[in-house]
Motif scaffolding. Structure first.
Motif, PDB file in Angstrom:
ATOM      1  N   VAL A 162     -26.164 -13.418  -7.713  1.00 24.66           N
ATOM      2  CA  VAL A 162     -24.802 -13.980  -7.042  1.00 24.66           C
ATOM      3  C   VAL A 162     -23.631 -13.953  -7.848  1.00 24.66           C
ATOM      4  CG1 VAL A 162     -24.088 -15.888  -5.660  1.00 24.66           C
ATOM      5  CG2 VAL A 162     -26.455 -15.491  -5.700  1.00 24.66           C
ATOM      6  N   PHE A 163     -22.419 -13.320  -7.381  1.00 27.85           N
ATOM      7  CA  PHE A 163     -21.451 -12.961  -8.084  1.00 27.85           C
ATOM      8  C   PHE A 163     -19.990 -13.869  -7.287  1.00 27.85           C
ATOM      9  CE2 PHE A 163     -24.228  -9.676  -9.128  1.00 27.85           C
ATOM     10  CZ  PHE A 163     -24.011  -9.922 -10.719  1.00 27.85           C
ATOM     11  N   PRO A 164     -19.095 -14.514  -7.783  1.00 27.92           N
ATOM     12  CA  PRO A 164     -18.092 -14.645  -7.072  1.00 27.92           C
ATOM     13  C   PRO A 164     -17.088 -13.621  -6.597  1.00 27.92           C
ATOM     14  CG  PRO A 164     -17.580 -15.089  -9.494  1.00 27.92           C
ATOM     15  CD  PRO A 164     -19.176 -14.685  -9.262  1.00 27.92           C
ATOM     16  N   ALA A 165     -16.441 -13.635  -5.407  1.00 31.69           N
ATOM     17  CA  ALA A 165     -15.845 -12.490  -5.040  1.00 31.69           C
ATOM     18  C   ALA A 165     -14.812 -12.855  -4.031  1.00 31.69           C
ATOM     19  CB  ALA A 165     -16.909 -11.627  -4.056  1.00 31.69           C
ATOM     20  N   CYS A 166     -13.948 -12.056  -3.817  1.00 30.73           N
ATOM     21  CA  CYS A 166     -12.688 -12.218  -2.741  1.00 30.73           C
ATOM     22  C   CYS A 166     -12.785 -11.019  -1.790  1.00 30.73           C
ATOM     23  CB  CYS A 166     -11.502 -12.251  -3.548  1.00 30.73           C
ATOM     24  SG  CYS A 166      -9.976 -12.486  -2.444  1.00 30.73           S
ATOM     25  N   THR A 167     -13.042 -11.449  -0.561  1.00 29.54           N
ATOM     26  CA  THR A 167     -13.035 -10.577   0.512  1.00 29.54           C
ATOM     27  C   THR A 167     -11.895 -10.301   1.441  1.00 29.54           C
ATOM     28  OG1 THR A 167     -14.149 -11.909   2.029  1.00 29.54           O
ATOM     29  CG2 THR A 167     -15.588 -10.898   0.468  1.00 29.54           C
ATOM     30  N   GLU A 168     -10.912 -10.935   1.030  1.00 27.56           N
ATOM     31  CA  GLU A 168      -9.526 -11.077   1.937  1.00 27.56           C
ATOM     32  C   GLU A 168      -8.411 -10.916   1.290  1.00 27.56           C
ATOM     33  OE1 GLU A 168     -10.211 -14.467   5.416  1.00 27.56           O
ATOM     34  OE2 GLU A 168     -10.368 -15.328   3.518  1.00 27.56           O
ATOM     35  N   PRO A 169      -7.382 -10.094   1.582  1.00 30.68           N
ATOM     36  CA  PRO A 169      -5.940  -9.878   1.001  1.00 30.68           C
ATOM     37  C   PRO A 169      -5.290 -11.146   0.619  1.00 30.68           C
ATOM     38  CG  PRO A 169      -5.631  -9.703   3.180  1.00 30.68           C
ATOM     39  CD  PRO A 169      -7.231  -9.930   3.228  1.00 30.68           C
ATOM     40  N   GLY A 170      -4.817 -10.968  -0.641  1.00 26.79           N
ATOM     41  CA  GLY A 170      -3.634 -12.126  -0.910  1.00 26.79           C
ATOM     42  C   GLY A 170      -2.142 -11.627  -0.328  1.00 26.79           C
ATOM     43  N   ALA A 171      -1.348 -12.720  -0.175  1.00 25.64           N
ATOM     44  CA  ALA A 171      -0.102 -12.371   0.284  1.00 25.64           C
ATOM     45  C   ALA A 171       0.775 -11.751  -0.607  1.00 25.64           C
ATOM     46  CB  ALA A 171       0.530 -13.806   0.816  1.00 25.64           C
ATOM     47  N   GLN A 172       0.384 -11.537  -1.785  1.00 30.98           N
ATOM     48  CA  GLN A 172       1.299 -10.934  -2.715  1.00 30.98           C
ATOM     49  C   GLN A 172       1.453  -9.487  -2.301  1.00 30.98           C
ATOM     50  OE1 GLN A 172      -0.677 -10.540  -6.696  1.00 30.98           O
ATOM     51  NE2 GLN A 172      -2.574 -10.460  -5.602  1.00 30.98           N
ATOM     52  N   TYR A 173       0.641  -8.937  -1.328  1.00 27.98           N
ATOM     53  CA  TYR A 173       0.769  -7.440  -0.952  1.00 27.98           C
ATOM     54  C   TYR A 173       1.348  -7.542   0.564  1.00 27.98           C
ATOM     55  CZ  TYR A 173      -2.494  -6.898  -4.913  1.00 27.98           C
ATOM     56  OH  TYR A 173      -3.075  -6.721  -6.079  1.00 27.98           O
ATOM     57  N   SER A 174       1.863  -8.694   0.797  1.00 31.66           N
ATOM     58  CA  SER A 174       2.614  -8.773   2.114  1.00 31.66           C
ATOM     59  C   SER A 174       3.893  -8.429   2.193  1.00 31.66           C
ATOM     60  CB  SER A 174       2.170 -10.097   2.808  1.00 31.66           C
ATOM     61  OG  SER A 174       2.859  -9.947   4.203  1.00 31.66           O
ATOM     62  N   GLN A 175       4.427  -7.451   3.285  1.00 34.47           N
ATOM     63  CA  GLN A 175       5.630  -7.358   3.398  1.00 34.47           C
ATOM     64  C   GLN A 175       6.672  -8.513   3.595  1.00 34.47           C
ATOM     65  OE1 GLN A 175       6.621  -4.088   6.117  1.00 34.47           O
ATOM     66  NE2 GLN A 175       8.807  -4.335   5.926  1.00 34.47           N
ATOM     67  N   ARG A 176       5.913  -9.464   4.232  1.00 39.24           N
ATOM     68  CA  ARG A 176       6.742 -10.726   4.669  1.00 39.24           C
ATOM     69  C   ARG A 176       7.002 -11.618   3.364  1.00 39.24           C
ATOM     70  NH1 ARG A 176       5.824 -12.191   9.932  1.00 39.24           N
ATOM     71  NH2 ARG A 176       4.231 -10.802  11.080  1.00 39.24           N
ATOM     72  N   ALA A 177       6.396 -11.118   2.427  1.00 41.03           N
ATOM     73  CA  ALA A 177       6.828 -11.857   1.083  1.00 41.03           C
ATOM     74  C   ALA A 177       7.782 -11.294   0.425  1.00 41.03           C
ATOM     75  CB  ALA A 177       5.648 -12.008   0.135  1.00 41.03           C
ATOM     76  N   ALA A 178       8.364 -10.184   0.984  1.00 41.63           N
ATOM     77  CA  ALA A 178       9.306  -9.352   0.018  1.00 41.63           C
ATOM     78  C   ALA A 178      10.612  -9.949   0.079  1.00 41.63           C
ATOM     79  CB  ALA A 178       9.524  -7.832   0.889  1.00 41.63           C
ATOM     80  N   PRO A 179      11.439  -9.830  -1.136  1.00 41.62           N
ATOM     81  CA  PRO A 179      12.680 -10.275  -0.909  1.00 41.62           C
ATOM     82  C   PRO A 179      13.641  -9.846  -0.095  1.00 41.62           C
ATOM     83  CG  PRO A 179      11.976  -9.584  -3.353  1.00 41.62           C
ATOM     84  CD  PRO A 179      11.142  -9.329  -2.365  1.00 41.62           C
ATOM     85  N   LYS A 180      14.544 -10.795   0.357  1.00 40.00           N
ATOM     86  CA  LYS A 180      15.398 -10.418   1.589  1.00 40.00           C
ATOM     87  C   LYS A 180      16.569 -11.233   1.237  1.00 40.00           C
ATOM     88  CE  LYS A 180      16.448  -9.569   6.387  1.00 40.00           C
ATOM     89  NZ  LYS A 180      15.896  -9.493   8.011  1.00 40.00           N
ATOM     90  N   GLY A 181      17.598 -10.851   0.956  1.00 39.48           N
ATOM     91  CA  GLY A 181      18.935 -11.681   0.749  1.00 39.48           C
ATOM     92  C   GLY A 181      18.530 -12.741  -0.398  1.00 39.48           C
ATOM     93  N   THR A 182      18.751 -13.930  -0.231  1.00 39.91           N
ATOM     94  CA  THR A 182      18.409 -15.136  -1.002  1.00 39.91           C
ATOM     95  C   THR A 182      16.844 -15.781  -0.913  1.00 39.91           C
ATOM     96  OG1 THR A 182      19.229 -16.569   0.481  1.00 39.91           O
ATOM     97  CG2 THR A 182      20.816 -15.774  -1.374  1.00 39.91           C
ATOM     98  N   GLY A 183      16.277 -15.035   0.059  1.00 38.44           N
ATOM     99  CA  GLY A 183      14.745 -15.426   0.529  1.00 38.44           C
ATOM    100  C   GLY A 183      13.732 -14.460   0.449  1.00 38.44           C
ATOM    101  N   ARG A 184      13.211 -14.351   1.637  1.00 32.23           N
ATOM    102  CA  ARG A 184      12.021 -13.565   1.884  1.00 32.23           C
ATOM    103  C   ARG A 184      12.135 -13.023   3.190  1.00 32.23           C
ATOM    104  NH1 ARG A 184       7.898 -14.140  -2.055  1.00 32.23           N
ATOM    105  NH2 ARG A 184       8.906 -15.392  -3.835  1.00 32.23           N
ATOM    106  N   VAL A 185      11.359 -12.104   3.498  1.00 36.87           N
ATOM    107  CA  VAL A 185      11.543 -11.464   5.019  1.00 36.87           C
ATOM    108  C   VAL A 185      10.733 -12.457   5.895  1.00 36.87           C
ATOM    109  CG1 VAL A 185      10.102  -9.928   6.523  1.00 36.87           C
ATOM    110  CG2 VAL A 185      11.102  -9.163   4.202  1.00 36.87           C
ATOM    111  N   ASP A 186       9.856 -13.326   5.376  1.00 35.85           N
ATOM    112  CA  ASP A 186       9.405 -14.598   6.251  1.00 35.85           C
ATOM    113  C   ASP A 186       9.585 -15.669   5.310  1.00 35.85           C
ATOM    114  OD1 ASP A 186       7.752 -16.364   7.596  1.00 35.85           O
ATOM    115  OD2 ASP A 186       6.518 -14.755   8.451  1.00 35.85           O
TER     116      ASP A 186
END
Length: 315
Positions: A162-186
């Motif tokens: 048995v090994f610990p794992a991650c099977t889902e993406p992190g939001a660090q790779y989401s375009q919604r987290a990208a900078p936009k103005g003084t905030g984020r896209v979302d």
């Protein structure tokens, strides 16, 4: 006469096998013995036994059991269990035998015929056990709260590593987290430590959605040249992804057009992630295992270069 079970390490596979062998010819006796043999088992052990037994019933046994109310109720309960997300305990369990039985039961219940045959033949297969986690968790860096289990029944070993794992993406790779103005896209992503955007725009809103590998069975082979400077594995056929189209960090029926059967290709690999201490899984949808235990994972794989991977959504 009931089986005398070791309370510390009950032989659940033998109990299941005895029930399946007796059910067709003596269904009432089989049911009586099943109740006696499983009454002292834990809920996880009882569910494991049920999955193992159900996988061994032929049509004659099902017909015989269906001839009585208790038998029909048992079969209905086992069928309902197949349709529900399974409970995923903290693995490994107390003994290797229990851990292997639990994982084998999941594969027998939810794997494809190819994966089931591989298990029965003692070939190595991988089981992914997912506990759903928001992509926004841990500031979008992912969480190692899933399991990947290497099952090996070769030479009668019946091991489950048995090994610990991650099977889902992190939001660090989401375009919604990208900078936009003084905030984020979302604005919901203001706390995410943004890295870069990956994904595909499924619903035409101009935003690429991150995706996770949809639960199911996939066949993997060695990835040529590896990934991230280490050995890695890649599906041999196009994978199906689920995409977070509404951006709430979850993958469910509330996401319009969430099923993506083509665009991911075979790019959701199994590869090393950041160490557990680093707090970053490096998953944009791939199945990642912490770098600090990845050498042990590779050692458990040996020279095996192809295998079935059964991924299950649990809780």
């Amino acid at each position: 006469m009931t089986t005398s079970l070791n309370p510390f390490d009950p032989d659940i596979e033998s109990v299941a096998r005895a029930f399946a062998e007796r059910a067709a010819a003596a269904p009432d006796e089989a049911l009586s013995r099943w109740r006696a043999d499983t009454v002292s088992l834990s809920p996880v052990q009882r569910a494991t036994g049920a999955r193992l037994a159900a996988s061994q019933l032929n049509w004659q046994a099902k017909a015989a059991l269906g001839g009585s109310s208790p038998g029909s109720a048992l079969l209905a309960d086992w069928e309902s269990d197949r349709l529900r997300a399974p409970y995923v305990p903290q693995l490994p369990l107390l003994t290797t035998r229990q851990t292997y039985a639990y994982c084998a039961g999941i594969v027998l219940q939810r794997g494809t015929p190819g994966a089931i045959n591989a298990l029965k033949q003692g070939r190595m297969i991988l089981l992914g056990l997912r506990r759903e986690t928001s992509t926004l968790a841990n500031r979008g860096r992912g969480v190692y709260d899933d399991h990947i289990v290497v099952l090996n029944g070769g030479d009668g070993l019946r091991t489950a590593r048995v090994f610990p794992a991650c099977t889902e993406p992190g939001a660090q790779y989401s375009q919604r987290a990208a900078p936009k103005g003084t905030g984020r896209v979302d604005a919901r992503y203001n706390d995410v430590i943004y890295k870069h955007a990956e994904g595909f725009d499924m619903n035409g809103d101009g935003i690429k959605e991150v995706g996770r590998l949809r639960a199911g069975t996939y066949f993997f082979g060695e990835k040529p040249k590896g990934h991230l400077k280490a050995r890695a594995f890649q599906a041999t056929r196009t994978q199906t992804a689920e995409r977070d189209t509404d951006g709430d960090g979850r993958f469910n029926a509330l996401d319009p057009s969430r099923i993506d059967p083509t665009t991911v290709g075979t790019t959701m690999y199994i590869h090393r992630g950041g160490t557990q201490a680093s707090g970053n899984t490096w998953s944009a949808g791939c199945q990642t295992i912490p770098n600090d235990v990845y050498p042990r994972f590779l050692a458990s794989m040996g020279q095996m270069s192809s295998f079935h991977y059964v991924l299950v959504d649990g809780y």
